[in-house]
Design a protein around this motif. Structure first.
Motif, PDB file in Angstrom:
ATOM      1  N   LYS A 118     -99.226   9.630  -8.535  1.00  8.37           N
ATOM      2  CA  LYS A 118     -99.463  11.080  -8.547  1.00  8.37           C
ATOM      3  C   LYS A 118     -98.727  11.718  -9.728  1.00  8.37           C
ATOM      4  CE  LYS A 118    -100.601  11.937  -3.677  1.00  8.37           C
ATOM      5  NZ  LYS A 118    -100.272  12.597  -2.416  1.00  8.37           N
ATOM      6  N   TYR A 152     -90.322  12.609  -5.916  1.00 10.89           N
ATOM      7  CA  TYR A 152     -89.238  12.902  -4.965  1.00 10.89           C
ATOM      8  C   TYR A 152     -88.964  11.741  -4.018  1.00 10.89           C
ATOM      9  CZ  TYR A 152     -92.644  13.829  -1.230  1.00 10.89           C
ATOM     10  OH  TYR A 152     -93.632  13.693  -0.288  1.00 10.89           O
ATOM     11  N   ASN A 206    -103.705  12.232   0.836  1.00 13.28           N
ATOM     12  CA  ASN A 206    -104.723  12.800  -0.065  1.00 13.28           C
ATOM     13  C   ASN A 206    -104.190  12.760  -1.489  1.00 13.28           C
ATOM     14  OD1 ASN A 206    -102.736  14.803   0.684  1.00 13.28           O
ATOM     15  ND2 ASN A 206    -103.955  16.300  -0.421  1.00 13.28           N
TER      16      ASN A 206
END
Ligand SMILES: NC(=O)c1ccc[n+]([C@@H]2O[C@H](COP(=O)([O-])OP(=O)(O)OC[C@H]3O[C@@H](n4cnc5c(N)ncnc54)[C@H](OP(=O)(O)O)[C@@H]3O)[C@@H](O)[C@H]2O)c1
Length: 332
Positions: free
Chosen positions: A183, A199, A323
């Protein structure tokens, strides 16, 4: 022959984390249209984090969803039958029919959309509610100035991806926070952010510090919890925080703030907002976002589950970050 509609109802309220058992799939006959009514075959169903809040019977900005009713939600589809002069068969429309294959209404809640340059599904993403949410929080709360640093959490998602791209267009340094290397790579390489912090790896505060050498002037919060703590510790004096979402807390216990004194010492503006309470900005925001998407100047990504029966699983997956971009269900 009577046509049937398939619908997903809220069957029970979650205790702790939501599960597939909270939903029930039913088949119901479609009644013939009355004068003034429109029937829409929904093509796409939008799955959004706010739906988790509606499943609870607790204090919030909106009433809980009644048990036994069709799950709430934005939809995009095609008019298949009309007894309303404002709509004709074949019109592409967006509405709020919820988790069902067909919607019937008097048309008052439907908007005809032009799919010549903007795909139908994008009206549930960057050119719909999530896009306007990004636009409002950034432009009306953070009010970015060229040269400033804007940070956004859930940066690869429906809202976050638009926030960072609009911040870049305003001349800012845009830094994302997202879960996982894949991502983060997308956020930088495809969306054009200056940096993105994973994170789930490393030290969030130290990594954010390295990515924001001049501190943070605007923080767009989608997540809450420990991510908010880290961002708060990087805020510059008179920084603005647009409190959009707290998804880390939707299913779990609230996470207390570690350093609330920073709100005072940095003289921060913290403004929560609900996009549906700012309908005045929607026409301007949608016009700008629609133009950017049509000109391929705003990138977006979708995760598409196929078939109504997949909606509960896809929804629960989204709450856990499964997602990658806007979560949709394709119904036809
Ligand atoms: N205020 C309003 O009017 C308004 C309107 C629309 C949306 N929202 C809020 O905006 C936020 C983003 O919504 P969206 O539709 O764009 O969803 P999204 O970002 O496309 O999907 C949700 C993302 O949240 C992240 N996430 C989930 N659990 C997390 C956790 N425990 N810690 C950190 N990140 C977590 C996941 O991304 P990672 O894999 O990167 O963790 C997941 O992909 C939500 O909080 C939503 O409630 C508010």
């Amino acid at each position: 022959m009577t046509q049937t509609n398939r619908q997903i109802l809220l069957a029970s309220r979650p205790e702790g984390a939501a599960s597939v058992d909270n939903f029930r799939l039913v088949e119901t006959p479609l009644a013939p249209l009355e004068e003034g009514q429109v029937r829409v075959r929904n093509h796409f169903l939008s799955l959004d984090p706010y739906m988790r809040g509606r499943m609870n019977d607790s204090k919030s900005y909106a009433a809980p969803q009644p048990l036994g009713s069709v799950m709430i939600g934005g939809t995009a589809g095609e008019v298949v039958e009309s007894r309303n002069a404002k709509f004709k068969t074949g019109d592409k429309v967006v509405g709020m029919f919820g988790w069902q294959e067909f919607g019937t209404s008097n048309g008052g809640d439907l908007h005809v959309v032009d799919t010549t340059h903007v795909p139908l599904s994008a009206y549930l993403g960057p050119v719909g509610m999530p896009g306007v949410t990004a636009w409002y929080g950034l432009n009306r709360i953070i009010e970015p100035k060229a040269g400033q640093t804007v940070v956004v959490s859930a940066a690869s998602g429906a809202v976050g991806s638009v926030v960072g791209q609009l911040a870049k267009r305003a001349g800012c340094r845009a830094v994302g926070i997202a879960g996982g290397a894949q991502k983060c790579r997308y956020v930088v390489e495809t969306l054009g952010f200056d940096a993105c912090i994973d994170y789930k790896a490393g030290n969030l505060y130290q990594d954010l510090k390295a990515a924001t050498p001049d501190g943070v002037d605007g923080y767009f919060e989608n997540v809450g919890g420990e991510v908010l703590d880290a961002a708060l510790a990087r805020m510059n004096a008179f920084g603005r925080i647009a409190l959009c979402g707290m998804i880390a807390c939707y299913d779990a216990q609230p996470v207390p703030l570690r350093h609330p004194q920073l709100l005072l010492t940095q003289r921060l503006l913290v403004q929560g907002f609900i996009v549906s309470e700012h309908m005045d900005v929607w026409p301007q925001a949608l016009a700008e976002l629609g133009t950017l998407v049509a000109k391929h100047q705003l990138a977006y990504r979708e995760t598409v589950a196929e078939g109504l029966e997949k909606a509960p699983g896809a929804f629960l997956g989204m709450l856990k970050g499964q997602n990658f971009g806007k979560q949709l269900v394709k119904l036809i």
